[in-house]
Motif scaffolding. Structure first.
Motif, PDB file in Angstrom:
ATOM      1  N   GLN A  83     -28.173 -28.613 -74.016  1.00 30.09           N
ATOM      2  CA  GLN A  83     -27.386 -29.841 -74.155  1.00 30.09           C
ATOM      3  C   GLN A  83     -27.339 -30.606 -72.833  1.00 30.09           C
ATOM      4  OE1 GLN A  83     -23.716 -28.171 -75.671  1.00 30.09           O
ATOM      5  NE2 GLN A  83     -24.152 -28.884 -77.741  1.00 30.09           N
ATOM      6  N   ALA A  84     -27.133 -29.876 -71.737  1.00 29.10           N
ATOM      7  CA  ALA A  84     -27.072 -30.512 -70.425  1.00 29.10           C
ATOM      8  C   ALA A  84     -28.437 -31.060 -70.021  1.00 29.10           C
ATOM      9  CB  ALA A  84     -26.578 -29.509 -69.382  1.00 29.10           C
ATOM     10  N   LEU A  85     -29.485 -30.330 -70.347  1.00 29.99           N
ATOM     11  CA  LEU A  85     -30.834 -30.797 -70.050  1.00 29.99           C
ATOM     12  C   LEU A  85     -31.132 -32.084 -70.807  1.00 29.99           C
ATOM     13  CD1 LEU A  85     -33.465 -30.149 -68.524  1.00 29.99           C
ATOM     14  CD2 LEU A  85     -34.211 -28.857 -70.528  1.00 29.99           C
ATOM     15  N   LEU A  86     -30.747 -32.116 -72.070  1.00 26.04           N
ATOM     16  CA  LEU A  86     -30.923 -33.329 -72.869  1.00 26.04           C
ATOM     17  C   LEU A  86     -30.091 -34.472 -72.305  1.00 26.04           C
ATOM     18  CD1 LEU A  86     -31.960 -34.773 -75.446  1.00 26.04           C
ATOM     19  CD2 LEU A  86     -29.961 -33.829 -76.637  1.00 26.04           C
ATOM     20  N   ALA A  87     -28.859 -34.164 -71.899  1.00 28.56           N
ATOM     21  CA  ALA A  87     -27.950 -35.190 -71.388  1.00 28.56           C
ATOM     22  C   ALA A  87     -28.488 -35.861 -70.137  1.00 28.56           C
ATOM     23  CB  ALA A  87     -26.585 -34.562 -71.100  1.00 28.56           C
ATOM     24  N   VAL A  88     -29.007 -35.065 -69.207  1.00 36.38           N
ATOM     25  CA  VAL A  88     -29.486 -35.642 -67.957  1.00 36.38           C
ATOM     26  C   VAL A  88     -30.769 -36.452 -68.168  1.00 36.38           C
ATOM     27  CG1 VAL A  88     -30.940 -33.723 -67.163  1.00 36.38           C
ATOM     28  CG2 VAL A  88     -29.741 -35.138 -65.486  1.00 36.38           C
ATOM     29  N   LEU A 104     -33.519 -28.993 -64.284  1.00 42.82           N
ATOM     30  CA  LEU A 104     -33.336 -27.585 -64.647  1.00 42.82           C
ATOM     31  C   LEU A 104     -32.148 -26.980 -63.912  1.00 42.82           C
ATOM     32  CD1 LEU A 104     -37.064 -26.398 -64.740  1.00 42.82           C
ATOM     33  CD2 LEU A 104     -35.545 -26.775 -66.698  1.00 42.82           C
ATOM     34  N   ILE A 105     -31.982 -27.339 -62.635  1.00 41.88           N
ATOM     35  CA  ILE A 105     -30.834 -26.861 -61.860  1.00 41.88           C
ATOM     36  C   ILE A 105     -29.538 -27.375 -62.479  1.00 41.88           C
ATOM     37  CG2 ILE A 105     -29.629 -27.057 -59.636  1.00 41.88           C
ATOM     38  CD1 ILE A 105     -32.301 -27.005 -58.262  1.00 41.88           C
ATOM     39  N   PHE A 106     -29.548 -28.645 -62.865  1.00 38.70           N
ATOM     40  CA  PHE A 106     -28.384 -29.271 -63.505  1.00 38.70           C
ATOM     41  C   PHE A 106     -28.013 -28.512 -64.787  1.00 38.70           C
ATOM     42  CE2 PHE A 106     -26.420 -32.241 -66.454  1.00 38.70           C
ATOM     43  CZ  PHE A 106     -25.494 -32.906 -65.663  1.00 38.70           C
ATOM     44  N   ILE A 150     -26.201 -30.659 -56.482  1.00 38.96           N
ATOM     45  CA  ILE A 150     -26.306 -30.693 -57.945  1.00 38.96           C
ATOM     46  C   ILE A 150     -25.668 -29.443 -58.542  1.00 38.96           C
ATOM     47  CG2 ILE A 150     -27.912 -30.619 -59.904  1.00 38.96           C
ATOM     48  CD1 ILE A 150     -29.864 -32.245 -58.208  1.00 38.96           C
ATOM     49  N   TYR A 151     -25.977 -28.280 -57.949  1.00 43.42           N
ATOM     50  CA  TYR A 151     -25.452 -27.021 -58.472  1.00 43.42           C
ATOM     51  C   TYR A 151     -23.930 -26.987 -58.396  1.00 43.42           C
ATOM     52  CZ  TYR A 151     -24.230 -22.110 -58.843  1.00 43.42           C
ATOM     53  OH  TYR A 151     -23.640 -20.941 -59.217  1.00 43.42           O
ATOM     54  N   ILE A 152     -23.371 -27.310 -57.232  1.00 49.64           N
ATOM     55  CA  ILE A 152     -21.920 -27.220 -57.030  1.00 49.64           C
ATOM     56  C   ILE A 152     -21.167 -28.178 -57.942  1.00 49.64           C
ATOM     57  CG2 ILE A 152     -20.038 -27.610 -55.389  1.00 49.64           C
ATOM     58  CD1 ILE A 152     -21.913 -26.604 -53.187  1.00 49.64           C
TER      59      ILE A 152
END
Length: 207
Positions: free
Chosen positions: A54-59, A150-152, A6-8
């Motif tokens: 934004q990314a947290l909302l997106a996922v 959260l990692i995302f 996920i991180y990479i």
């Protein structure tokens, strides 16, 4: 291993996604030229903080957005309205006469909050990260937990900040050779907003 994947993937996706000239990276470059490197970094940090949310909302809403055409349509229409307002703002700024020839380089939290504002107005990262989250789920069989979410989001923010920092380094290295950009930066930003408006309308008409 799943967390590392996920991180990479998210970090690289965010890093590459900010490379093309856009509202945030061009605003950071403009701030560097006008107010110095430190203000550029503060603005980049503020912008990256917004990308985290934004990314947290997106996922969290990826499946819902793709399964609901009405929500996707309203999302794009809102984006068009924001872009039109930004286009008008930069066009007016370009035509406004400067009362000061030398702009004082000040440091402080103003650039940080400006980064938050500009990044908040830029809604394109949300559908982009919705797509990335969906691809990770479908192609790599990753099941997102709250911890993975959260990692995302953190990876997206770090990837964004990395590219913005590269922009800052590049701009500061060519400082002194950027008078043309300084003079016409608002026109450039207005033209960029116009291009984004056209692209968004085209995407909306093809839905």
């Amino acid at each position: 291993m799943e967390d590392l994947q996920i991180y990479i993937y998210t970090y690289l996706a965010a890093l590459v996604g900010v490379i093309p000239p856009g509202l945030v990276n061009m605003s950071v470059a403009k701030t560097c030229l006008e107010k110095g490197r430190r203000n550029g970094v503060l603005m980049a940090f503020g912008a990256s903080l917004v990308v985290f949310f934004q990314a947290l909302l997106a996922v969290l809403i990826s499946k819902y957005i793709f399964s609901n055409p009405y929500v996707k349509s309203m999302f794009l229409k809102t984006g068009i309205a924001i872009l039109i307002l930004m286009f008008i703002y930069f066009l007016l700024s370009a035509n406004r006469k400067k009362t000061q020839q030398n702009i004082k380089k000040r440091t402080g939290t103003k650039s940080f909050f400006k980064g938050i504002l500009v990044s908040g107005l830029n809604i394109f990262p949300i559908p982009y990260f919705v797509l990335i989250g969906t691809l990770l789920t479908n192609n790599f069989k990753i099941t997102f937990t709250i911890y993975d979410d959260l990692i995302f989001a953190l990876s997206a923010a770090l990837g964004t900040f990395t590219t913005l920092y590269f922009y800052i380094i590049f701009i500061m290295k060519i400082d002194g050779k950027t008078e043309l950009f300084k003079r016409y930066s608002n026109y450039f930003m207005a033209a960029l907003m116009l291009v984004l408006i056209i692209i968004t309308i085209a995407r909306l008409s093809n839905m």
